[in-house]
Motif scaffolding. Structure first.
Motif, PDB file in Angstrom:
ATOM      1  N   ASP A 122      46.350  37.190  38.007  1.00 19.07           N
ATOM      2  CA  ASP A 122      45.614  37.868  39.082  1.00 19.07           C
ATOM      3  C   ASP A 122      44.153  38.135  38.731  1.00 19.07           C
ATOM      4  OD1 ASP A 122      46.015  39.806  37.193  1.00 19.07           O
ATOM      5  OD2 ASP A 122      47.225  41.130  38.463  1.00 19.07           O
ATOM      6  N   MET A 123      43.627  37.373  37.787  1.00 17.66           N
ATOM      7  CA  MET A 123      42.208  37.498  37.464  1.00 17.66           C
ATOM      8  C   MET A 123      41.394  36.598  38.394  1.00 17.66           C
ATOM      9  SD  MET A 123      39.599  38.618  35.857  1.00 17.66           S
ATOM     10  CE  MET A 123      40.436  39.635  34.650  1.00 17.66           C
ATOM     11  N   TYR A 125      37.329  35.342  39.742  1.00 18.22           N
ATOM     12  CA  TYR A 125      36.015  35.122  39.152  1.00 18.22           C
ATOM     13  C   TYR A 125      35.130  36.361  39.220  1.00 18.22           C
ATOM     14  CZ  TYR A 125      36.921  30.086  38.891  1.00 18.22           C
ATOM     15  OH  TYR A 125      37.445  28.864  38.577  1.00 18.22           O
ATOM     16  N   GLU A 126      35.230  37.079  40.336  1.00 15.33           N
ATOM     17  CA  GLU A 126      34.356  38.242  40.524  1.00 15.33           C
ATOM     18  C   GLU A 126      34.579  39.322  39.466  1.00 15.33           C
ATOM     19  OE1 GLU A 126      34.633  36.148  44.427  1.00 15.33           O
ATOM     20  OE2 GLU A 126      35.969  36.647  42.771  1.00 15.33           O
ATOM     21  N   ARG A 127      35.783  39.357  38.875  1.00 15.66           N
ATOM     22  CA  ARG A 127      36.076  40.377  37.868  1.00 15.66           C
ATOM     23  C   ARG A 127      35.990  39.839  36.441  1.00 15.66           C
ATOM     24  NH1 ARG A 127      40.790  41.981  41.149  1.00 15.66           N
ATOM     25  NH2 ARG A 127      42.110  41.109  39.506  1.00 15.66           N
ATOM     26  N   ALA A 128      35.829  38.536  36.300  1.00 16.22           N
ATOM     27  CA  ALA A 128      35.838  37.924  34.964  1.00 16.22           C
ATOM     28  C   ALA A 128      34.634  38.383  34.142  1.00 16.22           C
ATOM     29  CB  ALA A 128      35.842  36.413  35.091  1.00 16.22           C
ATOM     30  N   GLU A 129      34.903  38.803  32.902  1.00 14.55           N
ATOM     31  CA  GLU A 129      33.832  39.294  32.032  1.00 14.55           C
ATOM     32  C   GLU A 129      33.767  38.538  30.710  1.00 14.55           C
ATOM     33  OE1 GLU A 129      34.451  43.446  31.527  1.00 14.55           O
ATOM     34  OE2 GLU A 129      33.934  43.960  33.606  1.00 14.55           O
ATOM     35  N   GLU A 133      38.618  35.074  30.499  1.00 13.84           N
ATOM     36  CA  GLU A 133      38.932  35.534  31.850  1.00 13.84           C
ATOM     37  C   GLU A 133      38.447  34.534  32.902  1.00 13.84           C
ATOM     38  OE1 GLU A 133      37.292  39.440  32.142  1.00 13.84           O
ATOM     39  OE2 GLU A 133      39.038  40.387  31.198  1.00 13.84           O
ATOM     40  N   ALA A 137      40.796  32.763  35.581  1.00 12.55           N
ATOM     41  CA  ALA A 137      40.495  32.817  37.015  1.00 12.55           C
ATOM     42  C   ALA A 137      40.588  31.443  37.669  1.00 12.55           C
ATOM     43  CB  ALA A 137      39.104  33.415  37.230  1.00 12.55           C
ATOM     44  N   TYR A 140      43.798  31.047  39.531  1.00 17.00           N
ATOM     45  CA  TYR A 140      44.152  32.059  40.520  1.00 17.00           C
ATOM     46  C   TYR A 140      44.682  31.377  41.775  1.00 17.00           C
ATOM     47  CZ  TYR A 140      43.682  36.253  43.442  1.00 17.00           C
ATOM     48  OH  TYR A 140      43.925  37.317  44.259  1.00 17.00           O
TER      49      TYR A 140
END
Length: 317
Positions: A122-123, A125-129, A133, A137, A140
Protein backbone atom coordinates in the motif's frame (compact mmCIF):
# COMPACT_ATOMS: atom_id res chain seq x y z
CA UNK A 1 -25.08 -1.17 -32.72
CA UNK A 2 -23.99 -0.83 -29.09
CA UNK A 3 -25.99 -1.54 -25.97
CA UNK A 4 -27.96 1.25 -24.36
CA UNK A 5 -26.23 2.26 -21.10
CA UNK A 6 -28.12 1.07 -18.05
CA UNK A 7 -30.20 -1.43 -20.10
CA UNK A 8 -29.39 -5.10 -20.54
CA UNK A 9 -31.11 -7.87 -22.37
CA UNK A 10 -31.99 -10.61 -19.87
CA UNK A 11 -29.73 -13.66 -19.75
CA UNK A 12 -30.02 -17.01 -18.08
CA UNK A 13 -28.51 -16.90 -14.64
CA UNK A 14 -25.10 -18.33 -13.86
CA UNK A 15 -25.87 -21.28 -11.59
CA UNK A 16 -24.50 -20.20 -8.22
CA UNK A 17 -26.68 -19.25 -5.25
CA UNK A 18 -24.23 -16.69 -3.85
CA UNK A 19 -23.64 -14.85 -7.12
CA UNK A 20 -27.38 -14.99 -7.86
CA UNK A 21 -28.02 -13.25 -4.51
CA UNK A 22 -25.54 -10.53 -5.44
CA UNK A 23 -27.37 -10.04 -8.74
CA UNK A 24 -30.63 -9.68 -6.80
CA UNK A 25 -29.08 -7.13 -4.42
CA UNK A 26 -27.80 -5.13 -7.38
CA UNK A 27 -31.18 -5.15 -9.12
CA UNK A 28 -32.87 -4.08 -5.88
CA UNK A 29 -30.62 -1.01 -5.85
CA UNK A 30 -32.50 0.24 -8.91
CA UNK A 31 -29.43 0.00 -11.17
CA UNK A 32 -28.82 -3.36 -12.87
CA UNK A 33 -25.33 -2.30 -14.00
CA UNK A 34 -22.31 -3.26 -11.92
CA UNK A 35 -20.51 -0.70 -14.06
CA UNK A 36 -16.74 -0.83 -13.88
CA UNK A 37 -16.06 -3.96 -11.85
CA UNK A 38 -13.07 -5.04 -9.75
CA UNK A 39 -12.68 -8.68 -8.72
CA UNK A 40 -10.21 -8.10 -5.89
CA UNK A 41 -9.26 -11.76 -5.47
CA UNK A 42 -10.14 -13.60 -8.64
CA UNK A 43 -10.44 -17.29 -9.35
CA UNK A 44 -11.85 -19.47 -12.11
CA UNK A 45 -15.34 -19.57 -10.59
CA UNK A 46 -15.76 -15.81 -10.18
CA UNK A 47 -14.30 -15.28 -13.65
CA UNK A 48 -16.96 -17.55 -15.15
CA UNK A 49 -19.66 -15.55 -13.40
CA UNK A 50 -18.17 -12.27 -14.64
CA UNK A 51 -18.06 -13.67 -18.17
CA UNK A 52 -21.77 -14.46 -17.96
CA UNK A 53 -22.51 -10.79 -17.19
CA UNK A 54 -19.93 -9.03 -19.33
CA UNK A 55 -21.52 -6.57 -21.72
CA UNK A 56 -20.72 -7.35 -25.36
CA UNK A 57 -21.44 -5.47 -28.55
CA UNK A 58 -23.03 -8.55 -30.12
CA UNK A 59 -25.45 -9.23 -27.26
CA UNK A 60 -28.72 -10.56 -28.58
CA UNK A 61 -31.83 -11.93 -26.97
CA UNK A 62 -30.95 -15.54 -26.22
CA UNK A 63 -33.40 -18.25 -27.20
CA UNK A 64 -32.34 -19.99 -23.99
CA UNK A 65 -34.17 -17.37 -21.91
CA UNK A 66 -37.48 -17.82 -23.70
CA UNK A 67 -39.95 -19.53 -21.38
CA UNK A 68 -37.74 -19.20 -18.30
CA UNK A 69 -39.23 -17.75 -15.12
CA UNK A 70 -38.00 -14.41 -13.81
CA UNK A 71 -35.97 -16.12 -11.07
CA UNK A 72 -33.93 -17.93 -13.74
CA UNK A 73 -32.82 -14.80 -15.63
CA UNK A 74 -30.95 -11.67 -14.67
CA UNK A 75 -30.87 -8.13 -16.02
CA UNK A 76 -27.57 -7.28 -14.33
CA UNK A 77 -24.43 -6.71 -16.36
CA UNK A 78 -20.79 -5.67 -16.14
CA UNK A 79 -19.36 -3.01 -18.46
CA UNK A 80 -15.62 -3.43 -17.76
CA UNK A 81 -13.68 -5.52 -15.29
CA UNK A 82 -10.28 -5.88 -13.65
CA UNK A 83 -9.32 -9.14 -11.93
CA UNK A 84 -6.53 -9.40 -9.35
CA UNK A 85 -4.65 -12.44 -8.09
CA UNK A 86 -1.57 -12.69 -5.88
CA UNK A 87 -0.53 -15.99 -7.44
CA UNK A 88 1.27 -16.25 -10.79
CA UNK A 89 0.00 -19.75 -11.53
CA UNK A 90 -3.57 -18.60 -10.85
CA UNK A 91 -3.11 -15.69 -13.24
CA UNK A 92 -2.01 -18.11 -15.96
CA UNK A 93 -5.01 -20.34 -15.29
CA UNK A 94 -7.37 -17.36 -15.28
CA UNK A 95 -5.97 -16.13 -18.60
CA UNK A 96 -6.47 -19.57 -20.15
CA UNK A 97 -10.03 -19.73 -18.81
CA UNK A 98 -10.73 -16.19 -20.01
CA UNK A 99 -9.68 -17.22 -23.51
CA UNK A 100 -12.02 -20.21 -23.39
CA UNK A 101 -14.84 -17.89 -22.30
CA UNK A 102 -14.22 -15.54 -25.20
CA UNK A 103 -12.76 -12.74 -23.06
CA UNK A 104 -9.99 -10.82 -24.81
CA UNK A 105 -7.35 -10.08 -22.16
CA UNK A 106 -5.15 -8.33 -24.75
CA UNK A 107 -7.82 -5.68 -25.36
CA UNK A 108 -5.93 -2.36 -25.28
CA UNK A 109 -9.13 -0.44 -24.50
CA UNK A 110 -8.87 -1.56 -20.87
CA UNK A 111 -12.25 -3.34 -20.86
CA UNK A 112 -10.64 -6.45 -19.38
CA UNK A 113 -7.53 -6.72 -17.23
CA UNK A 114 -6.06 -9.62 -15.28
CA UNK A 115 -3.29 -8.46 -12.97
CA UNK A 116 -0.97 -10.06 -10.43
CA UNK A 117 -0.24 -8.22 -7.22
CA UNK A 118 -0.75 -8.00 -3.49
CA UNK A 119 -3.13 -5.59 -1.77
CA UNK A 120 -0.78 -5.42 1.21
CA UNK A 121 1.56 -3.34 -0.92
CA UNK A 122 0.00 0.00 0.00
CA UNK A 123 2.92 2.35 -0.57
CA UNK A 124 2.17 5.03 -3.19
CA UNK A 125 4.63 7.36 -4.91
CA UNK A 126 3.31 10.42 -3.09
CA UNK A 127 4.35 8.93 0.27
CA UNK A 128 7.62 7.33 -0.85
CA UNK A 129 10.66 8.72 0.98
CA UNK A 130 13.38 6.25 0.01
CA UNK A 131 14.54 4.25 -3.00
CA UNK A 132 13.07 1.12 -1.44
CA UNK A 133 9.68 2.77 -0.98
CA UNK A 134 9.74 4.08 -4.57
CA UNK A 135 10.40 0.53 -5.78
CA UNK A 136 7.56 -0.74 -3.61
CA UNK A 137 5.24 1.92 -4.99
CA UNK A 138 5.84 0.59 -8.48
CA UNK A 139 3.81 -2.46 -7.48
CA UNK A 140 0.86 -0.51 -6.08
CA UNK A 141 -2.26 -2.17 -7.42
CA UNK A 142 -4.83 -0.19 -9.43
CA UNK A 143 -3.10 3.14 -8.86
CA UNK A 144 -5.53 6.02 -9.40
CA UNK A 145 -8.26 3.65 -10.64
CA UNK A 146 -11.90 3.88 -9.52
CA UNK A 147 -14.63 1.24 -9.79
CA UNK A 148 -18.39 1.19 -9.40
CA UNK A 149 -18.37 -2.27 -7.82
CA UNK A 150 -15.75 -4.33 -5.98
CA UNK A 151 -16.08 -8.04 -5.27
CA UNK A 152 -14.11 -9.69 -2.47
CA UNK A 153 -14.90 -13.35 -3.13
CA UNK A 154 -13.41 -15.33 -0.21
CA UNK A 155 -10.55 -12.81 -0.35
CA UNK A 156 -10.25 -12.17 3.38
CA UNK A 157 -10.05 -15.88 4.19
CA UNK A 158 -7.30 -16.43 1.60
CA UNK A 159 -5.15 -13.52 2.74
CA UNK A 160 -3.27 -15.46 5.41
CA UNK A 161 -1.58 -17.35 2.59
CA UNK A 162 -0.39 -14.24 0.72
CA UNK A 163 -0.57 -11.20 3.00
CA UNK A 164 -0.92 -12.36 6.62
CA UNK A 165 -1.88 -9.82 9.30
CA UNK A 166 -3.29 -7.41 6.71
CA UNK A 167 -6.90 -8.53 7.00
CA UNK A 168 -7.88 -5.67 9.30
CA UNK A 169 -6.69 -3.14 6.69
CA UNK A 170 -8.06 -4.65 3.49
CA UNK A 171 -11.34 -2.70 3.43
CA UNK A 172 -9.49 0.62 3.89
CA UNK A 173 -7.22 -0.43 1.03
CA UNK A 174 -10.09 -1.36 -1.30
CA UNK A 175 -12.28 1.67 -0.59
CA UNK A 176 -9.61 3.91 -2.14
CA UNK A 177 -10.71 2.46 -5.48
CA UNK A 178 -14.47 2.70 -4.99
CA UNK A 179 -16.48 5.54 -6.48
CA UNK A 180 -18.79 7.54 -4.20
CA UNK A 181 -21.89 5.44 -3.47
CA UNK A 182 -20.11 2.46 -5.03
CA UNK A 183 -20.71 -1.03 -3.66
CA UNK A 184 -18.47 -3.64 -2.09
CA UNK A 185 -19.73 -7.22 -2.07
CA UNK A 186 -17.93 -9.54 0.34
CA UNK A 187 -18.35 -13.32 0.19
CA UNK A 188 -16.93 -15.42 3.00
CA UNK A 189 -17.11 -18.70 4.88
CA UNK A 190 -18.13 -18.70 8.52
CA UNK A 191 -15.26 -20.47 10.34
CA UNK A 192 -15.93 -24.15 10.96
CA UNK A 193 -16.19 -24.77 14.74
CA UNK A 194 -13.72 -27.02 16.54
CA UNK A 195 -16.52 -29.43 17.42
CA UNK A 196 -20.16 -30.04 16.47
CA UNK A 197 -22.95 -32.45 17.35
CA UNK A 198 -23.60 -35.65 15.44
CA UNK A 199 -22.14 -36.34 12.00
CA UNK A 200 -21.39 -32.64 11.53
CA UNK A 201 -18.41 -33.20 13.82
CA UNK A 202 -16.84 -35.32 11.08
CA UNK A 203 -16.36 -32.20 8.95
CA UNK A 204 -14.79 -30.42 11.93
CA UNK A 205 -12.31 -33.27 12.13
CA UNK A 206 -11.70 -33.08 8.39
CA UNK A 207 -10.80 -29.38 8.55
CA UNK A 208 -8.48 -29.92 11.53
CA UNK A 209 -6.74 -32.80 9.76
CA UNK A 210 -6.41 -30.86 6.51
CA UNK A 211 -4.90 -27.86 8.26
CA UNK A 212 -2.51 -30.07 10.24
CA UNK A 213 -1.20 -31.54 6.99
CA UNK A 214 -0.82 -28.10 5.44
CA UNK A 215 1.24 -26.91 8.40
CA UNK A 216 3.38 -30.06 8.54
CA UNK A 217 4.17 -29.50 4.86
CA UNK A 218 5.49 -26.05 5.76
CA UNK A 219 2.66 -24.13 4.10
CA UNK A 220 0.20 -21.57 5.44
CA UNK A 221 -3.49 -22.32 6.00
CA UNK A 222 -6.34 -20.09 4.96
CA UNK A 223 -7.97 -18.34 7.89
CA UNK A 224 -11.66 -17.61 7.60
CA UNK A 225 -13.29 -14.71 9.44
CA UNK A 226 -16.83 -14.66 10.86
CA UNK A 227 -19.67 -12.56 9.54
CA UNK A 228 -19.72 -10.20 12.53
CA UNK A 229 -15.98 -9.49 12.11
CA UNK A 230 -16.51 -8.55 8.46
CA UNK A 231 -19.46 -6.28 9.26
CA UNK A 232 -17.58 -4.62 12.11
CA UNK A 233 -14.50 -3.85 10.01
CA UNK A 234 -16.49 -2.69 7.00
CA UNK A 235 -18.28 -0.19 9.23
CA UNK A 236 -14.93 0.98 10.64
CA UNK A 237 -13.78 1.60 7.08
CA UNK A 238 -16.77 3.85 6.38
CA UNK A 239 -19.21 1.48 4.71
CA UNK A 240 -22.94 1.49 5.28
CA UNK A 241 -24.15 -2.12 5.46
CA UNK A 242 -26.97 -2.51 2.95
CA UNK A 243 -27.68 -6.20 3.48
CA UNK A 244 -26.25 -9.45 4.82
CA UNK A 245 -27.23 -13.00 3.91
CA UNK A 246 -26.39 -16.45 5.23
CA UNK A 247 -26.36 -19.53 2.99
CA UNK A 248 -26.22 -22.84 4.92
CA UNK A 249 -23.80 -25.40 3.48
CA UNK A 250 -24.66 -29.02 2.71
CA UNK A 251 -21.44 -30.98 2.15
CA UNK A 252 -21.56 -33.94 -0.22
CA UNK A 253 -19.05 -36.77 -0.03
CA UNK A 254 -17.27 -35.32 -3.08
CA UNK A 255 -16.89 -31.96 -1.32
CA UNK A 256 -15.56 -33.64 1.83
CA UNK A 257 -13.16 -35.84 -0.14
CA UNK A 258 -11.83 -32.74 -1.87
CA UNK A 259 -10.68 -31.43 1.51
CA UNK A 260 -9.13 -34.77 2.42
CA UNK A 261 -7.34 -34.82 -0.93
CA UNK A 262 -5.75 -31.48 -0.03
CA UNK A 263 -4.39 -33.22 3.07
CA UNK A 264 -3.15 -36.16 0.97
CA UNK A 265 -1.38 -33.82 -1.46
CA UNK A 266 0.79 -32.49 1.39
CA UNK A 267 2.13 -35.90 2.49
CA UNK A 268 5.20 -35.91 0.18
CA UNK A 269 6.32 -32.68 1.86
CA UNK A 270 6.23 -34.07 5.41
CA UNK A 271 9.52 -34.02 7.37
CA UNK A 272 9.63 -37.81 7.62
CA UNK A 273 8.31 -40.75 5.60
CA UNK A 274 7.07 -42.50 8.75
CA UNK A 275 4.97 -39.52 9.78
CA UNK A 276 3.50 -39.30 6.27
CA UNK A 277 2.59 -43.01 6.29
CA UNK A 278 0.82 -42.75 9.66
CA UNK A 279 -1.01 -39.60 8.57
CA UNK A 280 -2.16 -41.34 5.40
CA UNK A 281 -3.78 -44.04 7.53
CA UNK A 282 -5.55 -41.36 9.58
CA UNK A 283 -6.80 -39.63 6.44
CA UNK A 284 -8.05 -42.91 4.92
CA UNK A 285 -9.86 -43.88 8.13
CA UNK A 286 -11.59 -40.51 8.38
CA UNK A 287 -12.47 -40.73 4.68
CA UNK A 288 -14.22 -44.05 5.32
CA UNK A 289 -16.10 -42.60 8.31
CA UNK A 290 -17.33 -39.66 6.23
CA UNK A 291 -18.41 -41.88 3.36
CA UNK A 292 -20.42 -44.10 5.72
CA UNK A 293 -22.07 -41.06 7.33
CA UNK A 294 -23.06 -39.66 3.93
CA UNK A 295 -24.49 -42.99 2.81
CA UNK A 296 -26.76 -43.24 5.86
CA UNK A 297 -27.90 -39.62 5.57
CA UNK A 298 -31.34 -39.22 3.91
CA UNK A 299 -30.09 -36.27 1.85
CA UNK A 300 -26.60 -37.70 1.29
CA UNK A 301 -25.20 -34.54 2.81
CA UNK A 302 -23.70 -33.27 6.06
CA UNK A 303 -24.91 -29.79 7.01
CA UNK A 304 -22.60 -27.50 8.95
CA UNK A 305 -21.80 -23.80 8.82
CA UNK A 306 -22.69 -21.25 6.19
CA UNK A 307 -21.35 -18.96 3.51
CA UNK A 308 -22.26 -15.29 3.83
CA UNK A 309 -22.62 -12.20 1.69
CA UNK A 310 -22.20 -8.65 2.95
CA UNK A 311 -23.20 -5.73 0.73
CA UNK A 312 -21.75 -2.37 1.72
CA UNK A 313 -21.95 1.09 0.19
CA UNK A 314 -19.53 3.96 0.63
CA UNK A 315 -21.02 6.64 2.82
CA UNK A 316 -21.68 9.90 1.05
CA UNK A 317 -19.10 12.50 2.03
Amino acid sequence: MGITPGVRRPRERFKDALFNSIEDMQEQSGNPSFGRFLDAGTGLHSLRWIASLLEREDDEVSEETVGLSSKDVTNTFIEKFTAITADESMRKNVRIEASKLGIDTTDESGRTEILIGNWANDMIYERAESAREVASAAGYLCYDELYDTILADYLVGAMDGFSPYYQDRIFDRLKVHLKPSGRLYVIGLQPIPDKANGDADLFCRVTRLRDSCILLAGHRCYREYPLDWIVRHMKKSGFDIVKTEKHPIQYSYIAIKRQLDVARSKLPLFPSKGLAEEMKKTIDNLDAECKAAIERSPRKRIQIGFDYIVCGEMKSS
